[in-house]
Design a protein around this motif. Structure first.
Motif, PDB file in Angstrom:
ATOM      1  N   CYS A   1      -8.730 -11.390  52.627  1.00  0.00           N
ATOM      2  CA  CYS A   1      -8.354 -12.446  53.562  1.00  0.00           C
ATOM      3  C   CYS A   1      -8.096 -13.729  52.786  1.00  0.00           C
ATOM      4  CB  CYS A   1      -9.479 -12.657  54.581  1.00  0.00           C
ATOM      5  SG  CYS A   1      -9.039 -13.840  55.870  1.00  0.00           S
TER       6      CYS A   1
ATOM      7  N   LEU B   1      -8.596 -16.644  54.126  1.00  0.00           N
ATOM      8  CA  LEU B   1      -9.510 -17.654  54.678  1.00  0.00           C
ATOM      9  C   LEU B   1     -10.967 -17.248  54.405  1.00  0.00           C
ATOM     10  CD1 LEU B   1      -7.811 -18.433  58.113  1.00  0.00           C
ATOM     11  CD2 LEU B   1      -7.461 -19.558  55.909  1.00  0.00           C
TER      12      LEU B   1
ATOM     13  N   CYS C   1     -13.832 -18.002  56.908  1.00  0.00           N
ATOM     14  CA  CYS C   1     -14.456 -18.610  58.089  1.00  0.00           C
ATOM     15  C   CYS C   1     -15.978 -18.512  57.985  1.00  0.00           C
ATOM     16  CB  CYS C   1     -13.984 -17.912  59.354  1.00  0.00           C
ATOM     17  SG  CYS C   1     -12.183 -18.014  59.549  1.00  0.00           S
TER      18      CYS C   1
ATOM     19  N   TRP D   1     -18.253 -18.360  60.247  1.00  0.00           N
ATOM     20  CA  TRP D   1     -18.903 -17.426  61.164  1.00  0.00           C
ATOM     21  C   TRP D   1     -18.254 -16.039  61.151  1.00  0.00           C
ATOM     22  CZ3 TRP D   1     -14.494 -16.600  63.497  1.00  0.00           C
ATOM     23  CH2 TRP D   1     -13.629 -17.668  63.739  1.00  0.00           C
ATOM     24  N   CYS D   2     -17.435 -15.782  60.139  1.00  0.00           N
ATOM     25  CA  CYS D   2     -16.722 -14.495  60.069  1.00  0.00           C
ATOM     26  C   CYS D   2     -17.680 -13.328  60.319  1.00  0.00           C
ATOM     27  CB  CYS D   2     -16.084 -14.346  58.695  1.00  0.00           C
ATOM     28  SG  CYS D   2     -15.201 -12.776  58.508  1.00  0.00           S
TER      29      CYS D   2
ATOM     30  N   THR E   1     -16.731 -10.187  59.902  1.00  0.00           N
ATOM     31  CA  THR E   1     -16.296  -9.044  59.078  1.00  0.00           C
ATOM     32  C   THR E   1     -16.205  -9.501  57.619  1.00  0.00           C
ATOM     33  OG1 THR E   1     -13.992  -9.582  59.568  1.00  0.00           O
ATOM     34  CG2 THR E   1     -15.022  -7.848  60.906  1.00  0.00           C
TER      35      THR E   1
ATOM     36  N   SER F   1     -13.504  -9.892  54.050  1.00  0.00           N
ATOM     37  CA  SER F   1     -12.960 -11.221  53.720  1.00  0.00           C
ATOM     38  C   SER F   1     -13.752 -11.867  52.577  1.00  0.00           C
ATOM     39  CB  SER F   1     -12.974 -12.117  54.954  1.00  0.00           C
ATOM     40  OG  SER F   1     -14.286 -12.239  55.486  1.00  0.00           O
TER      41      SER F   1
ATOM     42  N   GLY G   1     -10.365  -8.858  57.891  1.00  0.00           N
ATOM     43  CA  GLY G   1      -9.511  -9.476  56.903  1.00  0.00           C
ATOM     44  C   GLY G   1      -8.256 -10.100  57.545  1.00  0.00           C
TER      45      GLY G   1
ATOM     46  N   LYS H   1      -7.538 -20.738  63.455  1.00  0.00           N
ATOM     47  CA  LYS H   1      -8.911 -21.117  63.146  1.00  0.00           C
ATOM     48  C   LYS H   1      -9.118 -22.629  63.276  1.00  0.00           C
ATOM     49  CE  LYS H   1     -10.018 -16.875  62.321  1.00  0.00           C
ATOM     50  NZ  LYS H   1      -9.228 -16.133  63.299  1.00  0.00           N
TER      51      LYS H   1
END
Ligand code: SF4
Length: 231
Positions: A29, A31, A33, A35-36, A38, A42, A72, A117
């Motif tokens: 990924c 990015l 994030c 709070w991702c 997955t 990523s 991702g 996002k």
């Protein structure tokens, strides 16, 4: 193509919630994030390299008409266009779940599930190296690319919401788009990885949906399975 996971489940988010679908989760990924949910696709990408034919063979074993390319960020996965085209050749309905930071470039797709996002996604100082935080912030929101997807595909715009600040940011972003999305195509989802944490946001989100005509979107997979890979 490195695949983080491939599995058969029901769609947990958006217009096709509940529809049995094969999920192909690419690894990697652009990015990071905060709070991702997955991170294994990523922040810390894992998975096995799968040949195109192996992915297609898996899809053919399942009685699903719907396939979801997710991550991702699937749009940064090498070979994504070829995979999408081959899935369309199998007559599958194809959803691409993307943060809309990469131009579609003609990729085959029936539903562009765009998840821009907000600033709540930016990692806090100390959670990741500083350069990565800056890169995330510079990349995370591209109104021009969101417009490009919306111009060429059926779409839904999904946002993860934790607070009133997020709702204000969504209104601001929608005002910056050249294409005004249909209100019911704007989906607001509560942030959280447990049923309890999702429910805490409900009153705020539902009130805003009623005001603006947006759609409240439960994250069914969290309710059904918790925050579990392969679901
Ligand atoms: S874009 Fe999606 S996969 Fe990538 S870091 Fe953000 S939430 Fe995770």
């Amino acid at each position: 193509m490195r695949i983080s996971e491939i599995f058969y489940s029901v769609q947990g988010e958006g217009e096709l919630t509940g529809v049995p679908s094969v999920f192909v989760r690419t690894s990697g990924c652009n990015l990071r994030c905060r709070w991702c949910d997955t991170k294994y696709a990523s922040w810390d990408p894992s998975g096995e390299v799968m040949e195109l034919s192996e992915i297609l063979d898996y899809v053919k074993t399942k009685p699903a008409n719907h396939v979801v390319l997710t991550g991702g960020e699937p749009m940064v996965a090498k070979g994504i266009s070829e995979l999408a085209e081959n899935l369309k050749n199998l007559n599958k309905h194809l959803t691409i779940e993307t943060a809309a930071t990469v131009l579609p470039d003609g990729v085959a797709c029936d539903l562009a599930s765009l998840s821009p996002k907000l600033s709540n996604s930016t990692p806090r100082s100390g959670e990741i190296e500083r350069g990565r935080i800056e890169k995330h912030d510079a990349r995370r929101l591209r109104p021009d690319i969101i417009d490009a997807w919306m111009a060429d595909y059926d779409y839904q715009l999904k946002f993860v919401v934790a607070s009133q600040t997020d709702l204000d940011e969504i209104d601001d972003l929608l005002g910056r788009l050249k294409i005004t999305p249909m209100a019911h195509k704007v989906l607001l989802m509560p942030e959280g990885v447990t049923t309890e944490s999702l429910s805490e946001r409900d009153a705020l989100i539902v009130a805003h949906c009623k005001q603006r005509g947006f759609r409240y979107c439960r994250r069914l997979h969290v309710d059904l399975f918790g925050n579990t890979p392969g679901t």
